[in-house]
Write a protein that holds these residues in place. Structure first.
Motif, PDB file in Angstrom:
ATOM      1  N   GLY A 178       0.809  -1.200   0.000  1.00 34.64           N
ATOM      2  CA  GLY A 178       0.000   0.000   0.000  1.00 34.64           C
ATOM      3  C   GLY A 178       0.846   1.256   0.000  1.00 34.64           C
ATOM      4  O   GLY A 178       2.076   1.208  -0.107  1.00 34.64           O
ATOM      5  N   PRO A 179       0.212   2.427   0.105  1.00 34.06           N
ATOM      6  CA  PRO A 179       0.948   3.694   0.045  1.00 34.06           C
ATOM      7  C   PRO A 179       2.031   3.779   1.121  1.00 34.06           C
ATOM      8  O   PRO A 179       1.834   3.359   2.256  1.00 34.06           O
ATOM      9  N   SER A 180       3.182   4.316   0.720  1.00 34.68           N
ATOM     10  CA  SER A 180       4.304   4.465   1.647  1.00 34.68           C
ATOM     11  C   SER A 180       5.068   5.722   1.288  1.00 34.68           C
ATOM     12  O   SER A 180       4.937   6.259   0.179  1.00 34.68           O
ATOM     13  N   GLU A 181       5.883   6.175   2.222  1.00 34.58           N
ATOM     14  CA  GLU A 181       6.697   7.363   1.959  1.00 34.58           C
ATOM     15  C   GLU A 181       7.622   7.132   0.772  1.00 34.58           C
ATOM     16  O   GLU A 181       7.828   8.021  -0.058  1.00 34.58           O
ATOM     17  N   GLU A 182       8.195   5.936   0.669  1.00 32.83           N
ATOM     18  CA  GLU A 182       9.124   5.679  -0.435  1.00 32.83           C
ATOM     19  C   GLU A 182       8.402   5.704  -1.779  1.00 32.83           C
ATOM     20  O   GLU A 182       8.899   6.294  -2.745  1.00 32.83           O
ATOM     21  N   ALA A 183       7.241   5.036  -1.852  1.00 32.90           N
ATOM     22  CA  ALA A 183       6.500   5.015  -3.118  1.00 32.90           C
ATOM     23  C   ALA A 183       6.131   6.431  -3.551  1.00 32.90           C
ATOM     24  O   ALA A 183       6.286   6.792  -4.725  1.00 32.90           O
ATOM     25  N   ILE A 184       5.655   7.239  -2.604  1.00 32.22           N
ATOM     26  CA  ILE A 184       5.281   8.623  -2.918  1.00 32.22           C
ATOM     27  C   ILE A 184       6.510   9.421  -3.342  1.00 32.22           C
ATOM     28  O   ILE A 184       6.471  10.223  -4.288  1.00 32.22           O
ATOM     29  N   LEU A 233       1.722  11.670   1.284  1.00 36.93           N
ATOM     30  CA  LEU A 233       1.233  10.348   1.663  1.00 36.93           C
ATOM     31  C   LEU A 233      -0.209  10.419   2.124  1.00 36.93           C
ATOM     32  O   LEU A 233      -1.018   9.517   1.840  1.00 36.93           O
ATOM     33  N   ALA A 234      -0.562  11.515   2.808  1.00 42.71           N
ATOM     34  CA  ALA A 234      -1.926  11.673   3.314  1.00 42.71           C
ATOM     35  C   ALA A 234      -2.960  11.802   2.190  1.00 42.71           C
ATOM     36  O   ALA A 234      -4.166  11.671   2.445  1.00 42.71           O
ATOM     37  N   ASP A 235      -2.507  12.041   0.974  1.00 51.39           N
ATOM     38  CA  ASP A 235      -3.444  12.160  -0.153  1.00 51.39           C
ATOM     39  C   ASP A 235      -4.069  10.820  -0.520  1.00 51.39           C
ATOM     40  O   ASP A 235      -5.066  10.788  -1.260  1.00 51.39           O
ATOM     41  N   PHE A 236      -3.497   9.718  -0.033  1.00 51.85           N
ATOM     42  CA  PHE A 236      -3.928   8.396  -0.480  1.00 51.85           C
ATOM     43  C   PHE A 236      -4.273   7.520   0.725  1.00 51.85           C
ATOM     44  O   PHE A 236      -3.410   7.210   1.546  1.00 51.85           O
ATOM     45  N   SER A 237      -5.533   7.149   0.791  1.00 48.28           N
ATOM     46  CA  SER A 237      -6.000   6.366   1.940  1.00 48.28           C
ATOM     47  C   SER A 237      -5.994   4.872   1.674  1.00 48.28           C
ATOM     48  O   SER A 237      -6.259   4.086   2.580  1.00 48.28           O
ATOM     49  N   LYS A 251      -4.482   1.460  -1.155  1.00 48.95           N
ATOM     50  CA  LYS A 251      -3.685   0.964  -2.271  1.00 48.95           C
ATOM     51  C   LYS A 251      -4.348   1.295  -3.600  1.00 48.95           C
ATOM     52  O   LYS A 251      -3.683   1.671  -4.575  1.00 48.95           O
ATOM     53  N   GLU A 252      -5.671   1.177  -3.648  1.00 51.48           N
ATOM     54  CA  GLU A 252      -6.412   1.407  -4.889  1.00 51.48           C
ATOM     55  C   GLU A 252      -6.292   2.859  -5.345  1.00 51.48           C
ATOM     56  O   GLU A 252      -6.158   3.130  -6.550  1.00 51.48           O
ATOM     57  N   GLU A 253      -6.326   3.790  -4.402  1.00 51.52           N
ATOM     58  CA  GLU A 253      -6.216   5.204  -4.777  1.00 51.52           C
ATOM     59  C   GLU A 253      -4.848   5.518  -5.368  1.00 51.52           C
ATOM     60  O   GLU A 253      -4.743   6.214  -6.384  1.00 51.52           O
ATOM     61  N   LEU A 254      -3.789   5.008  -4.741  1.00 54.92           N
ATOM     62  CA  LEU A 254      -2.455   5.270  -5.281  1.00 54.92           C
ATOM     63  C   LEU A 254      -2.249   4.527  -6.593  1.00 54.92           C
ATOM     64  O   LEU A 254      -1.615   5.054  -7.519  1.00 54.92           O
ATOM     65  N   ARG A 255      -2.782   3.324  -6.699  1.00 51.56           N
ATOM     66  CA  ARG A 255      -2.689   2.580  -7.962  1.00 51.56           C
ATOM     67  C   ARG A 255      -3.298   3.397  -9.095  1.00 51.56           C
ATOM     68  O   ARG A 255      -2.704   3.522 -10.173  1.00 51.56           O
ATOM     69  N   ASP A 256      -4.484   3.958  -8.867  1.00 54.57           N
ATOM     70  CA  ASP A 256      -5.143   4.743  -9.909  1.00 54.57           C
ATOM     71  C   ASP A 256      -4.325   5.978 -10.268  1.00 54.57           C
ATOM     72  O   ASP A 256      -4.240   6.359 -11.445  1.00 54.57           O
ATOM     73  N   HIS A 257      -3.705   6.590  -9.253  1.00 50.69           N
ATOM     74  CA  HIS A 257      -2.905   7.772  -9.564  1.00 50.69           C
ATOM     75  C   HIS A 257      -1.664   7.401 -10.366  1.00 50.69           C
ATOM     76  O   HIS A 257      -1.290   8.125 -11.303  1.00 50.69           O
ATOM     77  N   ILE A 258      -1.015   6.311 -10.015  1.00 44.90           N
ATOM     78  CA  ILE A 258       0.188   5.904 -10.745  1.00 44.90           C
ATOM     79  C   ILE A 258      -0.145   5.629 -12.203  1.00 44.90           C
ATOM     80  O   ILE A 258       0.625   6.000 -13.106  1.00 44.90           O
ATOM     81  N   LEU A 259      -1.286   5.008 -12.471  1.00 46.08           N
ATOM     82  CA  LEU A 259      -1.694   4.785 -13.864  1.00 46.08           C
ATOM     83  C   LEU A 259      -1.869   6.119 -14.582  1.00 46.08           C
ATOM     84  O   LEU A 259      -1.437   6.278 -15.735  1.00 46.08           O
ATOM     85  N   GLU A 260      -2.473   7.088 -13.907  1.00 47.62           N
ATOM     86  CA  GLU A 260      -2.656   8.407 -14.510  1.00 47.62           C
ATOM     87  C   GLU A 260      -1.303   9.083 -14.727  1.00 47.62           C
ATOM     88  O   GLU A 260      -1.049   9.678 -15.777  1.00 47.62           O
ATOM     89  N   GLU A 261      -0.419   8.968 -13.754  1.00 45.88           N
ATOM     90  CA  GLU A 261       0.918   9.563 -13.865  1.00 45.88           C
ATOM     91  C   GLU A 261       1.682   8.961 -15.038  1.00 45.88           C
ATOM     92  O   GLU A 261       2.384   9.658 -15.775  1.00 45.88           O
ATOM     93  N   ARG A 262       1.541   7.660 -15.218  1.00 41.79           N
ATOM     94  CA  ARG A 262       2.223   7.000 -16.326  1.00 41.79           C
ATOM     95  C   ARG A 262       1.680   7.503 -17.668  1.00 41.79           C
ATOM     96  O   ARG A 262       2.430   7.628 -18.635  1.00 41.79           O
ATOM     97  N   GLY A 263       0.398   7.795 -17.740  1.00 42.54           N
ATOM     98  CA  GLY A 263      -0.151   8.370 -18.963  1.00 42.54           C
ATOM     99  C   GLY A 263       0.461   9.719 -19.279  1.00 42.54           C
ATOM    100  O   GLY A 263       0.877   9.985 -20.420  1.00 42.54           O
ATOM    101  N   TRP A 264       0.570  10.586 -18.285  1.00 42.48           N
ATOM    102  CA  TRP A 264       1.166  11.906 -18.498  1.00 42.48           C
ATOM    103  C   TRP A 264       2.639  11.799 -18.893  1.00 42.48           C
ATOM    104  O   TRP A 264       3.124  12.597 -19.693  1.00 42.48           O
ATOM    105  N   GLU A 265       3.319  10.825 -18.348  1.00 39.75           N
ATOM    106  CA  GLU A 265       4.757  10.696 -18.572  1.00 39.75           C
ATOM    107  C   GLU A 265       5.095   9.997 -19.882  1.00 39.75           C
ATOM    108  O   GLU A 265       6.048  10.364 -20.562  1.00 39.75           O
TER     109      GLU A 265
END
Length: 477
Positions: free
Chosen positions: A380-386, A403-407, A409-423
């Motif tokens: 799940g969400p961690s300081e290192e992953a963020i 880190l507080a933005d993500f409550s 695993k699913e929320e951070l997973r969705d953001h990473i997918l979005e981040e990968r699209g932008w990148e």
């Protein structure tokens, strides 16, 4: 513009090898002079290796790009002679006769054959032993990377590991476990042999092998292995994020030999050795900086839902144009679902539609985001992953995440997918990402496509099914 001498030599070696070895896959030897006794010197070994790189790195950027991006939520194609073939991909109505699939299969198996030839023949050549082992390791990497792409597109395929397969022997498909095990084992093994510094620009090294292995683990949801292997790449201290005048400058042709590009597909502004991406991305009557330029009727266009999702400060959006000046000096608004990715922009030395922009196959940003994704899937969400995600966001000029933005695993997973699209938009990665995140079919249905679960794989080309009665077609086709 100054072009690296190493780059010129690398791509020209590939060109010579394409001509010199074009018929190796098809020719049947009728005399006593065959591959086993024709190649005898160190120079022969180097030529064989060049021929394998030629097949691997001259992969059609158009066909695989469209298989990867037209099936996603980012890209559409309109106009020109390409339209009919592209429409089938975009609409999920492809079948086993689609020409893109023949190109993919043939290119990859040619590279595999040439790699097998090296692995079979070079051990018996008298030459410097250290260089011999490196040539064999590079060939094993090329073979594994082509199986990586075949597995990505078609799933398990015939696993051919020698060059003297009799024409009567028509192997069936390997099991999924056999394919995964083979690719993993080969990439692990060669990463222990290949040097940290490649012999030439664009050639395999330790970091490239580990980076491709990271992506293979990630795509197959081996999270622990993906996280650990990504860390090995990071610990090499060889790669870093490009941090120039703007994030968009990463792809400028004068910056292409940078420390973020781990592995590239080299191009030169010469027919047969170039990329024609920009001729597909540039809108009609676009005013180029260095005319004359070719401009295809077939146009790559970005969807508004994606273009409008960027943060207002995101420098990665700077390579997207939504309006332009035409050759008559008019300002043209491109309108809905018609923005263009100029990520691979104009090469001042380009001629017509032929540009020399290198294409990034593996980037350091991908390694950072891959480790972040794997860590999130593990715990799940961690300081290192963020922190890893923020490294990529920082050079793009967008605010850091907390880190507080993500409550969950699913929320951070969705953001990473979005981040990968932008990148990574228009870098041939979106289909893999959507499949891994379980969004590929779901989003296609939302776009009105008649998509089914079996569409996560493409069909084996019908020509190959006809040639080989032991090949079973993928379910659904």
């Amino acid at each position: 513009m100054k072009i690296s001498h190493i780059k010129i030599l690398t791509v020209l070696f590939l060109a010579i090898s394409i001509q010199g070895c074009a018929d190796l896959l098809e020719e049947e030897v009728y005399s006593v002079l065959g591959p086993s006794n024709f190649f005898r010197t160190a120079e022969d070994a180097e030529s064989l290796l060049n021929s394998a790189y030629a097949s691997d790195q001259r992969r059609s950027s158009r066909d695989y790009l469209l298989l990867s991006e037209l099936t996603s939520d980012l890209l559409i194609q309109r106009g020109g002679g390409l339209r009919r073939s592209a429409q089938l991909i975009e609409d999920f109505t492809w079948d086993s006769t689609h020409p893109f699939l023949d190109v993919q299969w043939g290119r990859d198996y040619t590279a595999i054959y040439r790699s097998n030839l090296i692995i079979d023949i070079v051990p018996d050549i008298e030459m410097d032993e250290a260089r011999k082992q490196q040539i064999i390791a590079e060939a094993r990497f090329i073979r594994a990377s082509n199986y990586f792409y075949l597995f990505d597109v078609f799933g398990p395929v015939p696993l051919i590991t020698n060059s003297d397969l009799e024409i009567e022997a028509r192997p069936g498909r390997a099991s999924r476990e056999e394919m995964i095990g083979f690719i993993e084992d080969e990439l692990q093994a060669v990463s222990q042999i290949l040097p940290v510094e490649a012999r030439n620009y664009g050639r395999a090294n330790k970091g490239i092998a580990l980076s491709l292995l990271t992506k293979f683990y990630l795509n197959n949801k081996k999270w622990q292995e993906a996280a650990a292997t990504a860390q090995q790449v990071i610990d090499l201290n060889k790669y870093s994020l490009f941090n120039g005048s703007s994030r968009s400058a990463l792809f400028d042709i004068e910056n292409e030999e940078n420390d973020e590009f781990i592995y590239i597909r080299p191009n030169l502004p010469i027919p047969g050795l170039s990329t024609s991406y920009l001729a597909h991305a540039a809108p009609p009557s676009y005013q180029f900086k260095f005319p004359p330029r070719g401009n295809f009727a077939a146009q790559y266009q970005l969807l508004d839902g994606f273009v409008n999702s960027f943060h207002t400060d995101d420098q990665r959006k700077q390579v997207i144009i939504q309006e332009y000046i035409d050759v008559n000096g008019n300002l043209i608004d491109l309108g809905p679902d018609n923005s263009r990715s100029f990520k691979f922009g104009e090469d001042p030395s380009g001629v017509g539609t032929n540009m020399g922009n290198d294409f990034p196959i593996l980037r350091y940003a991908d390694i950072l985001l891959s480790r972040a994704e794997a860590l999130n899937e593990i715990a799940g969400p961690s300081e290192e992953a963020i922190s890893l995600v923020n490294e990529v966001r920082e050079v793009a000029g967008v605010p850091a995440l907390m880190l507080a933005d993500f409550s969950s695993k699913e929320e951070l997973r969705d953001h990473i997918l979005e981040e990968r699209g932008w990148e990574f938009f228009t870098e041939e990665l979106r289909r893999q990402d959507l499949i891994r995140h379980g969004k590929f079919i779901e989003l296609a249905i939302e776009r009105g496509k008649n998509a089914f679960d079996y569409h996560v794989l493409f069909p084996i080309p019908q020509n190959e099914i006809d040639r080989n009665p032991n090949l079973e077609q993928n379910p659904g086709y």
